[in-house]
Scaffold this active site. Structure first.
Site, PDB file in Angstrom:
ATOM      1  N   ILE A 181       9.150   5.346  -0.610  1.00 40.59           N
ATOM      2  CA  ILE A 181       9.561   4.086   0.010  1.00 40.59           C
ATOM      3  C   ILE A 181       8.728   2.934  -0.530  1.00 40.59           C
ATOM      4  O   ILE A 181       9.247   1.847  -0.797  1.00 40.59           O
ATOM      5  CB  ILE A 181       9.437   4.174   1.546  1.00 40.59           C
ATOM      6  CG1 ILE A 181      10.421   5.201   2.099  1.00 40.59           C
ATOM      7  CG2 ILE A 181       9.687   2.810   2.181  1.00 40.59           C
ATOM      8  CD1 ILE A 181      10.296   5.424   3.596  1.00 40.59           C
ATOM      9  N   GLY A 182       7.432   3.160  -0.704  1.00 38.21           N
ATOM     10  CA  GLY A 182       6.565   2.101  -1.215  1.00 38.21           C
ATOM     11  C   GLY A 182       7.014   1.593  -2.566  1.00 38.21           C
ATOM     12  O   GLY A 182       7.042   0.378  -2.816  1.00 38.21           O
ATOM     13  N   TYR A 240       0.335  12.423  13.143  1.00 35.43           N
ATOM     14  CA  TYR A 240       1.069  11.386  12.415  1.00 35.43           C
ATOM     15  C   TYR A 240       1.730  10.416  13.386  1.00 35.43           C
ATOM     16  O   TYR A 240       1.533   9.200  13.320  1.00 35.43           O
ATOM     17  CB  TYR A 240       2.115  12.044  11.513  1.00 35.43           C
ATOM     18  CG  TYR A 240       2.994  11.075  10.766  1.00 35.43           C
ATOM     19  CD1 TYR A 240       2.493  10.337   9.698  1.00 35.43           C
ATOM     20  CD2 TYR A 240       4.334  10.904  11.110  1.00 35.43           C
ATOM     21  CE1 TYR A 240       3.306   9.448   9.001  1.00 35.43           C
ATOM     22  CE2 TYR A 240       5.149  10.028  10.423  1.00 35.43           C
ATOM     23  CZ  TYR A 240       4.628   9.306   9.374  1.00 35.43           C
ATOM     24  OH  TYR A 240       5.436   8.428   8.694  1.00 35.43           O
ATOM     25  N   SER A 249       6.606   5.146  12.567  1.00 35.71           N
ATOM     26  CA  SER A 249       7.441   6.308  12.859  1.00 35.71           C
ATOM     27  C   SER A 249       7.325   6.628  14.339  1.00 35.71           C
ATOM     28  O   SER A 249       6.301   6.351  14.963  1.00 35.71           O
ATOM     29  CB  SER A 249       6.981   7.516  12.034  1.00 35.71           C
ATOM     30  OG  SER A 249       7.675   8.691  12.425  1.00 35.71           O
ATOM     31  N   THR A 291       0.837  -1.202   0.000  1.00 38.32           N
ATOM     32  CA  THR A 291       0.000   0.000   0.000  1.00 38.32           C
ATOM     33  C   THR A 291       0.871   1.251   0.000  1.00 38.32           C
ATOM     34  O   THR A 291       2.025   1.230   0.415  1.00 38.32           O
ATOM     35  CB  THR A 291      -0.914   0.029   1.228  1.00 38.32           C
ATOM     36  OG1 THR A 291      -0.112   0.097   2.427  1.00 38.32           O
ATOM     37  CG2 THR A 291      -1.811  -1.209   1.272  1.00 38.32           C
ATOM     38  N   GLY A 292       0.301   2.354  -0.483  1.00 34.81           N
ATOM     39  CA  GLY A 292       0.998   3.628  -0.446  1.00 34.81           C
ATOM     40  C   GLY A 292       2.116   3.755  -1.451  1.00 34.81           C
ATOM     41  O   GLY A 292       3.194   4.268  -1.143  1.00 34.81           O
TER      42      GLY A 292
END
Length: 259
Positions: free
Chosen positions: A26-27, A171, A162, A18-19
């Protein structure tokens, strides 16, 4: 390292990543590495998110990523999905299965990430962060757990997390909750013989860093360079390999020793 399969003519297992919205992300780096390792890859993206961010939409990114994965021998499926919608995870799995088959590895790189702190975060932004980063992760893992029918020891769940919270409160808070959900899967899905791990890649410069941030991160990293998507992809590749099958229920730091 042994690839995902080493028998000529054997079917390639399927990873759902995903993403994967930008070629520098990064994905995308993880998807390309898994394709090179012998996986087919279904991936999700959500254009309206990039439209809201400072970097904007990367024209032709989905097509370029698809071409890159295909060149690595992978069958691919690009699935646009708004993961803030609670119905989206089931839709994503339905599409991946319809187009490519059952999912063996679930790698979650999606996120909502808007810089704001305790005093300036809006309720709408806070709720969206938890809808995308936390609730969608739970629902994706739930779909995976309900559907997985592979051989014991072959399944993989990996979520990117994170620990950043200061000035990035919704986040970091929503990613902290993501950790707990992912690590719970290592025990609650033990009967399926799948592993579940969270990976914290630290700050990776995928176009969001200012010159000031870049210089600060360089000073804090003992190895003297910034993280790259390839660094994260190397770890995910290992976790998805047969050799990585004993790593389970862990929060792994892959940040060059960032202090």
């Amino acid at each position: 390292m042994t690839p995902a399969h080493d028998t000529p003519g054997a079917p390639r297992p399927l990873a759902l990543v995903t993403g994967v919205g930008r070629t520098v992300g990064i994905g995308a780096g993880i998807a390309e590495r898994l394709a090179a390792d012998g996986w087919d890859v279904a991936f999700t993206f959500w254009t309206p998110y990039d439209e809201r961010m400072t970097w904007g939409v990367e024209a032709g990114a989905t097509e370029t990523i698809t071409e890159t994965l295909t060149a690595r021998g992978a069958a691919t499926a690009a699935i646009e999905a708004d993961l803030s919608d609670p119905d989206a995870p089931a839709f994503v799995f339905d599409e991946a299965e319809r187009r490519l088959g059952p999912v063996t590895a679930l790698v979650m790189c999606h996120c909502e990430s808007v810089d704001s702190g305790l005093l300036d975060t809006t309720v709408e932004s806070f709720d969206r962060h938890f809808a995308v980063n936390t609730r969608a992760t739970w629902l994706l893992i739930r779909e995976y757990g309900r559907r997985f029918a592979g051989a014991s020891g072959t399944g993989r769940i990996i979520a990117l997390t994170s620990d950043h919270t200061v000035g990035n409160l919704p986040y970091g808070a929503s990613k902290g909750a993501l950790d707990r959900i992912t690590l719970a899967a290592a025990r609650e899905l033990a009967h399926l013989g799948v592993t579940a791990n969270a990976v914290n890649p630290g700050p990776v410069d995928t176009g969001w860093m200012s010159d000031e941030t870049r210089a600060e991160m360089l000073c804090l990293t003992p190895l003297g360079r910034l993280g790259t998507p390839r660094d994260t992809a190397d770890l995910v590749s290992f976790l998805c390999s047969p050799q990585g099958g004993w790593i389970n229920g862990q929060l792994l730091l892959s940040n060059g020793g960032l202090a």
